[in-house]
Design a protein around this motif. Structure first.
Motif, PDB file in Angstrom:
ATOM      1  N   ALA A 188       2.684  -0.238   4.661  1.00 38.91           N
ATOM      2  CA  ALA A 188       3.349   0.577   3.472  1.00 38.91           C
ATOM      3  C   ALA A 188       4.115  -0.105   2.471  1.00 38.91           C
ATOM      4  O   ALA A 188       4.324   0.307   1.533  1.00 38.91           O
ATOM      5  CB  ALA A 188       4.393   1.784   4.201  1.00 38.91           C
ATOM      6  N   TYR A 189       4.552  -1.335   3.143  1.00 43.93           N
ATOM      7  CA  TYR A 189       5.613  -2.204   2.269  1.00 43.93           C
ATOM      8  C   TYR A 189       4.982  -3.311   1.914  1.00 43.93           C
ATOM      9  O   TYR A 189       5.442  -4.356   1.352  1.00 43.93           O
ATOM     10  CB  TYR A 189       6.936  -2.328   2.819  1.00 43.93           C
ATOM     11  N   VAL A 190       3.694  -3.880   2.138  1.00 42.46           N
ATOM     12  CA  VAL A 190       3.275  -5.115   2.278  1.00 42.46           C
ATOM     13  C   VAL A 190       3.240  -5.593   0.858  1.00 42.46           C
ATOM     14  O   VAL A 190       3.033  -6.887   0.668  1.00 42.46           O
ATOM     15  CB  VAL A 190       1.693  -5.066   2.731  1.00 42.46           C
ATOM     16  N   ASP A 191       3.158  -4.901  -0.309  1.00 43.86           N
ATOM     17  CA  ASP A 191       2.823  -5.467  -1.670  1.00 43.86           C
ATOM     18  C   ASP A 191       4.265  -6.023  -2.136  1.00 43.86           C
ATOM     19  O   ASP A 191       3.923  -6.683  -3.244  1.00 43.86           O
ATOM     20  CB  ASP A 191       2.495  -4.331  -2.557  1.00 43.86           C
ATOM     21  N   PHE A 192       5.364  -5.896  -1.298  1.00 44.10           N
ATOM     22  CA  PHE A 192       6.594  -6.534  -1.905  1.00 44.10           C
ATOM     23  C   PHE A 192       6.894  -7.601  -1.118  1.00 44.10           C
ATOM     24  O   PHE A 192       7.991  -8.267  -1.376  1.00 44.10           O
ATOM     25  CB  PHE A 192       7.493  -5.522  -1.640  1.00 44.10           C
ATOM     26  N   GLY A 193       5.793  -8.693  -0.629  1.00 47.78           N
ATOM     27  CA  GLY A 193       6.126  -9.784  -0.341  1.00 47.78           C
ATOM     28  C   GLY A 193       5.419 -10.285   1.049  1.00 47.78           C
ATOM     29  O   GLY A 193       5.321 -11.286   1.525  1.00 47.78           O
ATOM     30  N   GLY A 194       4.806  -9.227   1.697  1.00 46.78           N
ATOM     31  CA  GLY A 194       4.256  -9.438   3.147  1.00 46.78           C
ATOM     32  C   GLY A 194       2.571 -10.069   2.834  1.00 46.78           C
ATOM     33  O   GLY A 194       2.028 -10.297   1.818  1.00 46.78           O
ATOM     34  N   GLU A 195       1.869 -10.139   4.026  1.00 45.56           N
ATOM     35  CA  GLU A 195       0.672 -10.862   3.963  1.00 45.56           C
ATOM     36  C   GLU A 195      -0.070  -9.792   4.699  1.00 45.56           C
ATOM     37  O   GLU A 195       0.011  -9.446   5.943  1.00 45.56           O
ATOM     38  CB  GLU A 195       0.736 -11.923   5.056  1.00 45.56           C
ATOM     39  N   SER A 196      -1.015  -9.264   4.027  1.00 46.17           N
ATOM     40  CA  SER A 196      -1.887  -8.146   4.345  1.00 46.17           C
ATOM     41  C   SER A 196      -3.007  -8.818   5.137  1.00 46.17           C
ATOM     42  O   SER A 196      -3.294  -9.915   5.099  1.00 46.17           O
ATOM     43  CB  SER A 196      -2.704  -7.602   3.152  1.00 46.17           C
ATOM     44  N   VAL A 197      -3.545  -7.940   6.231  1.00 46.49           N
ATOM     45  CA  VAL A 197      -4.537  -8.049   6.969  1.00 46.49           C
ATOM     46  C   VAL A 197      -5.831  -7.253   6.676  1.00 46.49           C
ATOM     47  O   VAL A 197      -6.849  -7.209   7.328  1.00 46.49           O
ATOM     48  CB  VAL A 197      -4.271  -8.274   8.344  1.00 46.49           C
ATOM     49  N   VAL A 198      -5.853  -6.460   5.279  1.00 45.41           N
ATOM     50  CA  VAL A 198      -6.872  -5.345   5.181  1.00 45.41           C
ATOM     51  C   VAL A 198      -8.126  -6.031   4.893  1.00 45.41           C
ATOM     52  O   VAL A 198      -9.208  -5.293   5.221  1.00 45.41           O
ATOM     53  CB  VAL A 198      -6.366  -4.910   4.060  1.00 45.41           C
TER      54      VAL A 198
END
Length: 360
Positions: A188-198
């Motif tokens: 839900a919050y990944v766009d603000f600095g997290g590393e996505s695994v999508v």
């Protein structure tokens, strides 16, 4: 009473306050301070209302194609729902089974997870965070190796802490646990600095990534969530949806979401500005003596040094600022502070300064 035993046993999720009695600076529900993309406003002004007499596309085909383009996947990898909470509810029903063992998730995380377990009759095991509030993926691996379990769900970045797990940690978890048990990553919050695994959903057929347009796309009022996964997982979610509500995403909602997804420049501009405001706010709180956890979300989880979090929550509310207080033992020293506009956060820091300078 006519209520079923199941509903009497439910302890519902408690959403953040949405008071109507006065104007507040709302820093309590992680809403985006920026308006949606300009294309959304244009669509709303030009939309032909007579089209609402028709049911929407039950498969959200055009929207799934837009998500697929955004993530470099195929539309067969995408599922859409009425907010990520609905997607999560379907996920818990479709993939977790009491026969297999408990669902595993952190002891401090999104408080809807135990509610979904209760709703679907699932047991769960809360895996302790570290002393620094980080998710210990090694402990998840250890538990998964030593006992039965139904699946794993991780919010990444975690809520309410804002602390993120690295991409490599999630890959290690995927490669060292059972391939016939789902690992769901709530981004839900990944766009603000997290590393996505999508982008890994076709590499790992037991990986399901869940997300929302509420936070980074400023569409909390629209209620639009998605899941990305192997086509077999998407088929199971679709079967679950069609046994509950075949038309969860409205005709207008699908078109608004497409318009938002297509404007990547506006998305990136707003995201970058919000991250800058978050870092400025974290520095100001740290300088004032707060304990501020490292956040990769659109909020900060921070403990004041001069009074209790509960008392400060009440003082701030009385002064027109809403933040979030969680009363459980591990979180009751902290406030979750959503990142508002630069002006909102300047006002917030100024108000805190007034409070600490003798107006407590």
């Amino acid at each position: 009473m006519m209520y079923s035993r199941k509903v009497r046993a439910l302890t519902p999720y408690v959403p953040g306050e949405q008071p109507q009695n006065r104007q507040y600076i709302k820093l309590n529900t992680n809403e985006n301070p920026f308006p949606p993309a300009p294309g959304v406003d244009e669509l709303l002004h030009s939309f032909d209302a007579s089209r609402l007499r028709l049911y929407p596309d039950p498969d959200s085909t055009r929207l799934r194609e837009a998500f697929a383009k955004r993530f470099g996947l195929g539309k067969e990898n995408i599922f859409c729902g009425n907010g990520s909470d609905e997607v999560l509810a379907h996920l818990f029903y479709a993939f977790f089974d009491e026969e297999y063992g408990p669902v595993l998730f952190p002891d401090v995380s999104y408080s809807f997870y135990p509610v979904f377990c209760s709703f679907h009759g699932l047991s769960y095991r809360e895996v302790p965070l570290g002393e620094d509030f980080s998710v210990d993926t090694g402990l998840f691996r250890k538990i998964a190796a030593e006992s039965d379990y139904s699946g794993i769900i991780l919010a990444n970045p975690n809520a309410p802490t804002g602390i993120a797990v690295t991409r490599s940690e999630i890959i290690t978890l995927l490669e060292s646990t059972r391939q016939d048990r789902l690992i769901a990553v709530d981004e839900a919050y990944v766009d603000f600095g997290g590393e996505s695994v999508v982008d890994l959903v076709n590499t790992y057929p037991n990986l399901l990534v869940v997300g929302t347009l509420s936070k980074s796309y400023s569409l909390a009022g629209l209620r639009l969530g998605y899941a990305a996964g192997h086509p077999d997982l998407i088929e199971a979610l679709t079967r679950t949806k069609d046994a509950f509500n075949s038309y969860p995403v409205s005709r207008l909602g699908q078109e608004i979401a497409v318009a938002a997804l297509e404007d990547t420049g506006y998305f990136e501009k707003c995201r970058d500005e919000l991250i800058a405001v978050r870092e400025w706010t974290a520095a100001k709180l740290t300088d004032a003596g707060w304990r501020v956890l490292p956040s990769k979300a659109n909020f900060l989880f921070a403990a004041p040094s001069f009074t209790t979090a509960k008392k400060l929550y009440a003082i701030l509310k009385d002064r027109g600022f809403l933040v979030r207080f969680f009363s459980k033992p591990r979180t009751r020293d902290f406030l979750r502070i959503s990142i508002g506009s630069g002006k909102d956060m300047e006002s917030f820091i100024h108000e805190l300064s007034c409070i600490t300078n003798g107006e407590l």
